[in-house]
Design an enzyme around this catalytic site. Structure first.
Site, PDB file in Angstrom:
ATOM      1  N   LYS B 114      -1.367  12.657  -3.453  1.00 39.25           N
ATOM      2  CA  LYS B 114      -1.168  12.721  -1.992  1.00 39.25           C
ATOM      3  C   LYS B 114       0.308  12.999  -1.678  1.00 39.25           C
ATOM      4  O   LYS B 114       0.621  13.813  -0.816  1.00 39.25           O
ATOM      5  CB  LYS B 114      -1.632  11.415  -1.325  1.00 39.25           C
ATOM      6  CG  LYS B 114      -3.136  11.304  -1.251  1.00 39.25           C
ATOM      7  CD  LYS B 114      -3.587  10.124  -0.437  1.00 39.25           C
ATOM      8  CE  LYS B 114      -3.358   8.802  -1.139  1.00 39.25           C
ATOM      9  NZ  LYS B 114      -4.378   8.438  -2.124  1.00 39.25           N
ATOM     10  N   CYS B 198      -7.183  -4.116   8.258  1.00 39.56           N
ATOM     11  CA  CYS B 198      -6.904  -4.008   6.823  1.00 39.56           C
ATOM     12  C   CYS B 198      -6.024  -5.130   6.260  1.00 39.56           C
ATOM     13  O   CYS B 198      -6.174  -5.492   5.105  1.00 39.56           O
ATOM     14  CB  CYS B 198      -6.317  -2.651   6.477  1.00 39.56           C
ATOM     15  SG  CYS B 198      -4.740  -2.286   7.215  1.00 39.56           S
ATOM     16  N   MET B 199      -5.108  -5.672   7.068  1.00 40.81           N
ATOM     17  CA  MET B 199      -4.164  -6.626   6.491  1.00 40.81           C
ATOM     18  C   MET B 199      -4.229  -8.028   7.084  1.00 40.81           C
ATOM     19  O   MET B 199      -3.546  -8.927   6.617  1.00 40.81           O
ATOM     20  CB  MET B 199      -2.729  -6.118   6.699  1.00 40.81           C
ATOM     21  CG  MET B 199      -2.349  -4.912   5.896  1.00 40.81           C
ATOM     22  SD  MET B 199      -2.786  -5.066   4.176  1.00 40.81           S
ATOM     23  CE  MET B 199      -1.900  -6.544   3.733  1.00 40.81           C
ATOM     24  N   MET B 375      -7.709  -4.045   0.130  1.00 40.03           N
ATOM     25  CA  MET B 375      -8.796  -4.182   1.100  1.00 40.03           C
ATOM     26  C   MET B 375      -9.970  -5.026   0.601  1.00 40.03           C
ATOM     27  O   MET B 375     -10.681  -5.634   1.382  1.00 40.03           O
ATOM     28  CB  MET B 375      -9.321  -2.799   1.508  1.00 40.03           C
ATOM     29  CG  MET B 375      -8.316  -1.964   2.245  1.00 40.03           C
ATOM     30  SD  MET B 375      -7.610  -2.820   3.648  1.00 40.03           S
ATOM     31  CE  MET B 375      -5.941  -3.055   3.089  1.00 40.03           C
ATOM     32  N   GLY B 412      -2.282  -0.729   2.650  1.00 40.56           N
ATOM     33  CA  GLY B 412      -2.802   0.632   2.604  1.00 40.56           C
ATOM     34  C   GLY B 412      -1.938   1.599   3.382  1.00 40.56           C
ATOM     35  O   GLY B 412      -1.904   2.791   3.090  1.00 40.56           O
ATOM     36  N   GLN B 413      -1.237   1.115   4.394  1.00 45.26           N
ATOM     37  CA  GLN B 413      -0.471   2.004   5.265  1.00 45.26           C
ATOM     38  C   GLN B 413       1.023   1.860   4.978  1.00 45.26           C
ATOM     39  O   GLN B 413       1.478   0.815   4.509  1.00 45.26           O
ATOM     40  CB  GLN B 413      -0.744   1.653   6.726  1.00 45.26           C
ATOM     41  CG  GLN B 413      -2.216   1.800   7.088  1.00 45.26           C
ATOM     42  CD  GLN B 413      -2.457   1.564   8.564  1.00 45.26           C
ATOM     43  OE1 GLN B 413      -2.324   2.463   9.369  1.00 45.26           O
ATOM     44  NE2 GLN B 413      -2.816   0.343   8.921  1.00 45.26           N
TER      45      GLN B 413
HETATM   46  S1  SF4 Z   1       3.504   6.310  -1.308  1.00 43.04           S
HETATM   47 FE1  SF4 Z   1       1.384   6.211  -2.021  1.00 43.04          FE
HETATM   48  S2  SF4 Z   1       0.491   8.171  -1.422  1.00 43.04           S
HETATM   49 FE2  SF4 Z   1       2.724   8.430  -1.352  1.00 43.04          FE
HETATM   50  S3  SF4 Z   1       3.250   9.216  -3.400  1.00 43.04           S
HETATM   51 FE3  SF4 Z   1       3.466   6.997  -3.472  1.00 43.04          FE
HETATM   52  S4  SF4 Z   1       1.502   6.267  -4.268  1.00 43.04           S
HETATM   53 FE4  SF4 Z   1       1.191   8.372  -3.548  1.00 43.04          FE
END
Ligand code: SF4
Lengths: 101, 841
Positions: B114, B198-199, B375, B412-413
């Site tokens: 990503k 989520c948190m 999560m 997650g964010q």
């Molecule tokens: S912050 Fe998360 S999505 Fe971005 S490079 Fe690092 S592991 Fe990958």
């Protein structure tokens, strides 16, 4: 078309690891660098199309000889930079405001 | 013949302009890519273990590859809470390259797939570029001035019914501006982030255990832990660069045991030494089983417990509260006595010998054990309880407070910690861990914001599920008072549970109004009455706070397309329009504009930052907001350094405390005397080894909880015999708004699917790719089957990712929440499956 520098971490099973690296050597999109330690191998990946890019990523990640794929960098080739907005693959039908705009 | 490249040495990345001219561009870029990858491969995470270096670096002297015409600057990755640092290469007002930042301790030059594509998220063809107002005939483009007036009028019409719904993708200044606007300006407290989804359970788990939110440990734990336990967590796909730290150690021959406790096989499982597959919700029994083993084997850490812990229980486990009631060791012992390995096996399906194994591991003092979760433990109808129990396992066994020994939740964010938790953009909270319900806390806030006493409302606003229930309830009916929601940087039309009830119904209520600020059309903009085009990531200044308490700053590097503008500016512009209309709430107690302190330049002159042409002018609004905000950070020992320190650093982990020599020192390990400056001194004048200085019992002790296993509200039965679990995939980030616009990611995983165990598929006559109807008591969806794919659920369970806005799995999920955190349970509900059609998906 992106050109990227990736790092493969090979698995501890040397046979599977060797076979993964052999496959990389045979793949014209991949250039294999010099190993760092026994299991970390930098490569570059250059593809001609997005389909190839996808196939290559999936193959690397799915290869039993490769534990993990990290990314060090990606350069968006000039073509890619110009084309990418027009090439977004989300169907227009999904883009609920495409017509509204 | 091999094609092994001739490589520059790792530290020899400078490539001269002359050589650039001699190579064709592609060959040149390839050589740079290889050099960069080689250099990153040489980096070792372990190099930073066991110490807490202050990574102060000048981005100008960092070493991204030299490429003609490309300017480099730092930014955190836009995606997950790992918080990798990226070097962003721009040319002609466009992002043309991305490299992992080798000077960043978080990722040491590495990114995941990503992060690889983070530069492309700006350039989807359907970026929103104009404010759009819904009319009877469709959407009409309007000017920003008109849009600001529309919003201001919605506020003046009913200030008490105006709410903001944001996210952990807000930058810290954005979230803070919204917080001040709603709580200081409108006095209604109706602000909540999607972090509630989520948190929230991690937050209540930390507060219930330590009296203060956020992890004590940090990522350095992963570099020295002997055992890493993932609790319903799949870092190989969801936090890949963190997982790299573990992979890196293994590849260097270190022995690191990975135990995956999960409800489905994932890529993490592939590299685990042990996979403990449990029935959904029964992690409660597993945690109790480990504690039972520690007690019966007498391997719990008596000294740690005596010195640092109290015991806690719920008086009525069916009506739990955040603080519960005091308990004793004897009570605790009796309560866990029933969780024998055999009983836990019966409840959870995890073999008794594996429970014994976990008990043995936690009973060994000489091992260092790190637990990770995200999560799986939070989106849980007993989310607070399982969080409390995993902390309790670590406390009871003394696996706490040393590098490598830590219970650590991941986010997650990218700024779930920084913006949602630290800025406190929650309906009940204030910045700096303060609460709206406490008089003293409101008064402190009123003072810092220069508001008249009594401006702030003591009643918590609506949390996420109630907020959306309210806008979906007719205004004249009880609970229907929210008539306008302004959504920023999130996509509730896809991510709320039970969408029919909590989102779709708004469409029939004509006096309700939905404002959405976003960068792309989404499932939420479909129902929006007003759509505002936003700037994203390096199109604006920003500050994030990642999972390990690290605050990260970046500057704008390219301009946004069309009329897209910063979310923070949008809020300040509306506030100013209200001020100009004479709206009292937008004045401080001296009659000045609510955001007056943010609009002062270095000479004290007011700059009209509410006018877009001045927003990036003489005032750095991010800096003026941050300097006000950081005063709150000291109220609960989450001290932040001045803004300019973050400009120099690759993030700093709070508390960041000024040293006698004027430098600023970050903290890796909270509550530990060897590192945390707020640990009190003992009688010998030295810092105590451990001090829980925010203890809920005000005695420096953490709470060890007992909470029994109780069946979840919905379980498979004859009618709906399968468990449904939902989650994410590596290639897409959350609801896919950004990643589905990256061609490579969209093509890699273009559509959602349902993972089914081969035996269940066979029994239902479902082949790979066949369309499957999934039905719950709330709704249904049709998806192609994926059998023996990357994720593999056990028999009786199915898994569906939620990234696909065309296949809304949240029409099927349950909207039951944890009674304490109010976080919905997306990880389990009962469904049935059947063949939908003979055609393939
Ligand atoms: S912050 Fe998360 S999505 Fe971005 S490079 Fe690092 S592991 Fe990958």
């Amino acid at each position: 078309m992106p050109i990227s520098g990736l790092i493969l971490t090979l698995c501890s099973d040397s046979k599977a690891a060797q076979s993964a690296i052999l496959k990389c050597h045979e793949d014209p999109r991949i250039e294999v660098g010099e190993f760092v330690g026994l299991r970390r191998c930098p490569i570059t990946l250059t593809t001609q199309s997005q389909e190839e890019d996808k196939a290559c990523w999936q193959a690397l990640q799915a290869d039993p000889g490769i534990d993990h794929v990290d990314v060090a960098c990606v350069f968006f080739d000039d073509d890619q930079a110009d084309d990418s907005p027009k090439q977004a693959t989300v169907d227009d039908s999904d883009s609920t405001l495409a017509q509204a705009q | 013949m091999t094609r092994t490249a001739r490589l520059p040495k790792p530290n020899d990345l400078e490539i001269s302009f002359m050589s650039t001219l001699q190579l064709d561009r592609r060959r040149f870029l390839k050589s740079v890519a290889m050099a960069t990858a080689t250099a990153a491969a040489h980096e070792s995470f372990a190099a930073t273990s066991n110490n807490v270096p202050l990574p102060l670096l000048d981005p100008q002297v960092s070493d991204p590859p030299s490429i003609d015409g490309v300017t480099w600057d730092k930014a955190p990755c836009r995606f997950c809470g790992t918080g990798c640092h990226v070097m962003v290469g721009t040319k002609d007002n466009r992002v043309v390259a991305v490299a992992g930042d080798r000077h960043a301790p978080v990722n040491k030059g590495l990114l995941c797939v990503k992060g690889y594509h983070v530069g492309s998220i700006l350039y989807g063809k359907d970026r929103l570029t104009k404010p759009l107002l819904k009319t009877d005939t469709g959407y009409k483009a309007i000017s920003w001035d008109e849009a600001i007036q529309v919003i201001a009028k919605r506020v003046t019409r009913n200030p008490k019914g105006f709410a903001i719904y944001g996210s952990g993708q807000w930058t810290i200044p954005e979230g803070y501006a919204c917080q001040k606007f709603i709580k200081g300006g409108l006095s209604n407290n109706h602000i909540d982030p999607n972090a509630r989804l989520c948190m929230a359970s991690a937050v209540t788990g930390f507060i219930g255990t330590y009296g203060v939110d956020e992890p004590a440990g940090c990522y350095d734990d992963l570099d020295v832990a002997d055992v890493i336990i993932t609790w319903g967590n799949n870092p190989a796909e969801m936090h890949p660069v963190l997982f790299s730290r573990f992979i890196d150690r293994r590849s260097r021959g270190e022995k690191v045991t990975l135990i995956d406790i999960g409800t489905r096989r994932t890529r993490t499982t592939e590299l685990a030494n042990e996979y403990l597959c449990f029935k959904p919700h029964t992690d409660l029994a597993i945690a109790n089983g480990i504690m039972h083993q520690l007690i019966v084997n007498e391997t719990y850490d008596k000294q740690f417990i005596e010195k640092h812990c109290n015991f806690r229980k719920q008086v009525d486990p069916h009506k739990p509260t955040l603080k519960g009631a005091p308990s004793t060791f004897e009570d605790f012992k009796q309560a866990v006595a029933e969780y024998t390995p055999e009983k836990v096996e019966e409840i959870s399906g995890v073999p008794a010998e594996k429970i014994v194994l976990l008990g043995k591991l936690f009973g060994q003092r000489d091992l260092r054990i790190t637990s990770l979760w995200c999560m799986g433990m939070n989106q849980h109808s007993a989310g607070t309880m399982i969080n409390n129990l995993v902390h309790s396992v670590h406390l009871l066994s003394g696996h706490f407070g040393k590098p490598g020994d830590a219970p650590t939740s991941l986010t997650g964010q990218p700024s779930a910690c920084g913006t949602a938790r630290e800025v406190g953009t929650l309906a009940h909270a204030l910045p700096g861990g303060r609460l709206v319900a406490k008089d003293a806390h409101r008064h402190e806030t009123e003072d810092l914001w220069n508001l008249p006493r009594g401006r702030m409302n003591p009643k918590p606003g609506y949390h996420t599920v109630k907020m959306w229930e309210s806008i979906c309830t007719p205004t004249h009916e009880p609970g229907g008072e929210v008539d306008t929601i302004w959504v920023q940087v999130t996509n509730p039309g896809q991510t709320l549970p039970n969408l029919h009830k909590l989102f779709d119904r708004k469409d029939d209520l004509k006096d309700k109004f939905l404002i959405v600020s976003d960068v792309y059309p989404t499932a939420t903009t479909q129902l929006a009455d007003l759509i505002l085009p936003s700037a994203m990531w390096v199109e604006k200044n920003g500050i994030f706070g990642n999972s390990e308490r690290r605050t990260q700053q970046w500057f704008r590097q390219v301009t946004p397309p069309g009329d897209a503008r910063d979310d923070c500016w949008q809020v300040i512009a509306v506030a100013r329009a209200l001020f100009d209309m004479g709206f009292e709430g937008m004045k401080d107690k001296d009659g000045k504009f609510l955001f007056h302190p943010q609009s002062l330049d270095e000479n004290g002159n007011e700059i009209p930052i509410w006018q877009w042409e001045h927003y990036y002018g003489k005032v750095n609004v991010d800096k003026t907001i941050f300097e006000e905000y950081r005063q709150f950070s000291r109220l609960k020992h989450k001290d932040l350094a001045p803004y300019d320190e973050y400009v120099k650093a690759r993030g700093l982990r709070w508390p960041v405390v000024e040293q006698p020599d004027g430098t600023w020192r970050e903290t890796g390990f909270r509550f530990s005397g060897f590192d945390d400056p707020y640990v009190r001194k003992g009688p010998d004048g030295k810092p105590m080894d451990i001090d829980f200085y925010h203890s809920t019992t005000s005695d420096g002790r953490a709470q060890v909880w007992h909470y029994p296993y109780i069946d979840p509200p919905e379980m498979p039965d004859d009618q709906y015999p399968f468990w449904l679990c939902t989650g994410r995939v590596l290639e897409h980030w959350h609801s896919g708004t950004m990643t589905r616009r990256v061609p490579q990611l969209a093509r890699a995983v273009p559509r959602s699917y349902v993972e089914i165990h081969p035996d269940d598929a066979r029994a239902a006559n479902i082949g790979n790719g066949r369309l499957v109807k999934i039905e719950s008591r709330r709704g249904s969806i049709v998806l192609p089957a994926r059998i023996n794919g990357r994720g593999q659920p056990p028999r009786g369970s199915i898994f569906v990712p939620f990234f696909d806005e065309t296949k809304l799995i949240n029409n099927v999920t349950l909207d039951v929440t944890c009674p304490i955190s109010k976080e919905p349970d997306y990880k389990k509900c009962a469904v049935r499956i059947s063949v939908a059609s003979s055609s393939r998906g």
